[in-house]
Design an enzyme around this catalytic site. Structure first.
Site, PDB file in Angstrom:
ATOM      1  N   CYS A 197       0.981  -1.293  -0.155  1.00 56.97           N
ATOM      2  CA  CYS A 197      -0.081   0.081   0.066  1.00 56.97           C
ATOM      3  C   CYS A 197       0.865   1.188   0.008  1.00 56.97           C
ATOM      4  O   CYS A 197       2.021   1.191   0.132  1.00 56.97           O
ATOM      5  CB  CYS A 197      -0.868   0.028   1.167  1.00 56.97           C
TER       6      CYS A 197
ATOM      7  N   GLY B  48       1.390  -2.826   5.354  1.00 55.59           N
ATOM      8  CA  GLY B  48       1.853  -4.045   6.088  1.00 55.59           C
ATOM      9  C   GLY B  48       0.900  -4.874   6.463  1.00 55.59           C
ATOM     10  O   GLY B  48      -0.309  -4.869   6.315  1.00 55.59           O
TER      11      GLY B  48
END
Ligand code: M6R
Length: 606
Positions: free
Chosen positions: A2, A97
């Site tokens: 991301c 993450g």
């Protein structure tokens, strides 16, 4: 993978953050979101454009955090989009993450009365900070204490309405960079959204947190010690920054191999039980225990991953496997039933032929399963169950890291199905321990990239190339040839080494080189004989061989050495040098490696 971006300063935060997200869009496009303390959280499914429509341009806030999501936990819905908030909507978090211990933390927080709104791992962080604040800490100390409780990977930014000018960033295994401006500071996943504002950056290291305000920044170890590190000036263009300083996405994605394998394996290896934990198969596990046959479908690189899977699944799980091109399967009259598992492999999850094969399988009653990289894609949604790759977005048209991840996922599936059947404890133990060693072995190959580049330069004038391999590396011969032809436009053919005498050997002369994939496995001797036959016709040979094999030097001096692993995982170590070889060769010829002519990344039409 991301993207996070945070700003505190004097500019209009909404516009600054949206603009930054646009530069980060290559990192994810499942959903986008923003938190502005004076306004709250605003989120939208899909690309940044959808978010833009929801944010008034005249809005005057001067700090905020923003996020682009590439879904891992939870579908790409608005509820699962970042930023995530605590119960009071005062603390907001954006995260790249995976928080590995989120379930236990969530249980603990729920028992203390916290109410969760999403299915994501990230939301626990907002509630952890809220909990610490309610114990009387200030925002900075609360964020530090909360960071101390999470395990996993993160590049993160946290903001609280109580101190709107302050943003806390933290890094563990996912990149975080600070941008240091004049009366303004930034936190981001990479420098691309920052460069328009300042070229002074400071990269965080794992286990560090940063606290930024408009006119100051501080960096600490998570334990509390202050870190003194000089900032640096970068002269990258925003596009170079997106590529992490690499010239092309393809090279960046090849270099991500070790990380990709870790992400595909994360939380899935059960060392004690000798099993793979595949949550996405839980709903069909009883049916999978009874299947009698597997048909794998895919196209291009995904098809070659499937061929590797065929060898693995038959040898270690004892299940008959056939592998089909999606484009052929849909026009046959395949014989399927409830005891057949139809496994689709697809990076994009949108390849039309693979999708139609799955639809055909469903009509005929097969259990459909996907190995898919793109969360929420059509194949992911239409299959009964699946295993996500977690490889992050692949931008280069030539598929590289996705293949590495697909073979890793197939090994996990082999473990899962094998243990449902007769796979022994020792076989399972060996597969698990060798899987966990793969990232460092791939890294070793990548560290040798200069030698592979030199080899590619030596062969860059070749008009043709033959790739040969046997057994587990038979599909890799085809994949190596596909990589070379699609980005360098050199005529390249894959061939089972045992087939050479049945025709292809006729092409060989001193101008027709061969790439021989020759690791020290159970078919090495046979492959060495094939190399000899080529050398006898004066054909040049480049060999991919196992470290320590000097015998190969008696056939050719052009050797790329790779580490040893068990036979079923060797294709991962064989394919990485071939990806680098194709990359450097195409680069030497001056072609646009990321966008080869005539090709698209995702083939959504027939
Ligand atoms: O998205 P998919 O994995 O379904 O795509 C399949 C193929 O189109 C893809 O692997 C293609 O062959 C690549 N360009 C190969 O590098």
């Amino acid at each position: 993978m991301c993207g996070i971006f945070a700003y505190t300063g004097k500019k209009q935060a909404g516009v600054t953050l949206l603009d930054g997200l646009t530069s980060l869009e290559y990192r994810g496009y499942d959903s986008a979101g923003i938190f502005l303390p004076e306004r709250g959280g605003i989120r939208a499914v899909g690309a940044v454009g959808n978010l833009k429509k929801k944010i008034p341009t005249d809005f005057e806030g001067h700090s905020g955090i923003a996020h682009l999501r590439w879904a891992t936990h939870g579908e790409p819905t608005e509820d699962n989009a970042h930023p995530h908030r605590d119960c009071t909507s005062d603390v907001w978090v954006v995260h790249n993450g995976i928080i590995e211990n989120w379930k236990e933390l969530k249980r603990d927080l729920e028992s203390r009365g916290h109410v969760f709104l999403s299915e994501t791992d990230t939301e626990v962080m907002a509630h952890l900070v809220e909990q610490e604040l309610s114990d009387g800490k200030d925002f900075e100390s609360a964020a530090r204490a909360a960071l101390g409780r999470i395990r996993g990977t993160y590049g993160m930014a946290i903001q609280s309405r109580a101190e709107p000018d302050v943003i806390v960033g933290a890094r563990m295994g996912a990149p975080v960079v600070l941008g240091l401006g004049d009366g303004e500071n930034f936190i981001a996943s990479d420098p691309s959204p920052i460069l328009k504002h300042t070229r002074t950056v400071l990269f965080l290291e794992d286990g560090e947190m940063a606290v930024i305000r408009p006119n100051s920044y501080k960096i600490f170890k998570l334990g509390g010690d202050t870190v003194e590190r000089a900032a640096q000036e970068v002269d990258w263009s925003p596009e170079e920054a997106q590529k992490g300083g690499y010239e092309h996405f393809m090279l960046k994605e090849i270099m991500e191999g070790p990380e990709v394998i870790k992400n595909t394996l994360r939380g899935r290896l059960m060392f004690e039980e000798g099993m793979a934990k595949l949550g996405g198969l839980e709903s069909v596990k009883d049916e999978l225990a009874k299947i009698e046959r597997i048909i794998i479908v895919g196209c291009g690189t995904a098809y070659y991953a499937g061929l590797v899977g065929e060898y693995m699944l038959e040898e270690h799980a004892g299940i008959p496997v056939e592998v089909e091109l999606g484009s052929e399967f849909r026009y046959r009259k395949p014989v399927l039933n409830q005891k057949t598992m139809l496994l689709a492999i697809s990076q994009s999850g949108e390849t039309a032929d693979t999708l139609e094969a799955i639809r055909e399988g469903k009509r005929k009653g097969a259990i459909t399963v996907g190995i898919v990289n793109t969360v929420g894609s059509t194949i992911a949604r239409e299959t009964d169950a699946g295993v996500y790759n977690h490889a992050g977005p692949e931008i280069g048209v030539a598929s590289t890291k996705a293949l590495v991840s697909q073979i890793t996922a197939l090994a996990l599936l082999t473990l899962f199905l094998g243990r449902q059947r007769k796979m022994s404890d020792s076989d399972a133990e060996e597969i698990i321990s060798q899987l966990s060693l793969l990232p460092e072995k791939v890294q070793k190959i990548l560290d040798n990239k200069a030698a592979i580049e030199a080899m590619a330069a030596k062969y860059s004038d070749s008009r043709d190339f033959l790739y040969i391999g046997r057994k587990y590396n038979y599909p890799i011969a085809f994949e190596g040839a596909l990589k070379l032809k699609e980005i360098s436009y050199i005529h390249a053919e894959g061939c089972g080494a045992g087939e050479m005498k049945h025709g292809p050997l006729a092409m060989i002369d001193e101008k027709f080189p061969t790439m021989a994939i020759a690791p020290s496995d159970t078919v090495y001797e046979k492959l060495a004989s094939n190399i000899q036959e080529i050398r006898a016709r004066r054909g040049p040979v480049v060999a991919v061989a196992t470290e320590g094999n000097d015998d190969i030097l008696s056939y050719t001096k052009d050797v790329i050495y790779v580490p040893e692993t068990i036979e079923m995982l060797q294709p991962i170590l064989s394919v990485v040098p071939l990806q680098l070889f194709a990359y450097y060769l195409a680069h030497a010829k001056g072609f646009n490696v990321d966008r080869p002519r005539n090709l698209a990344k995702s083939v959504t039409v027939e």
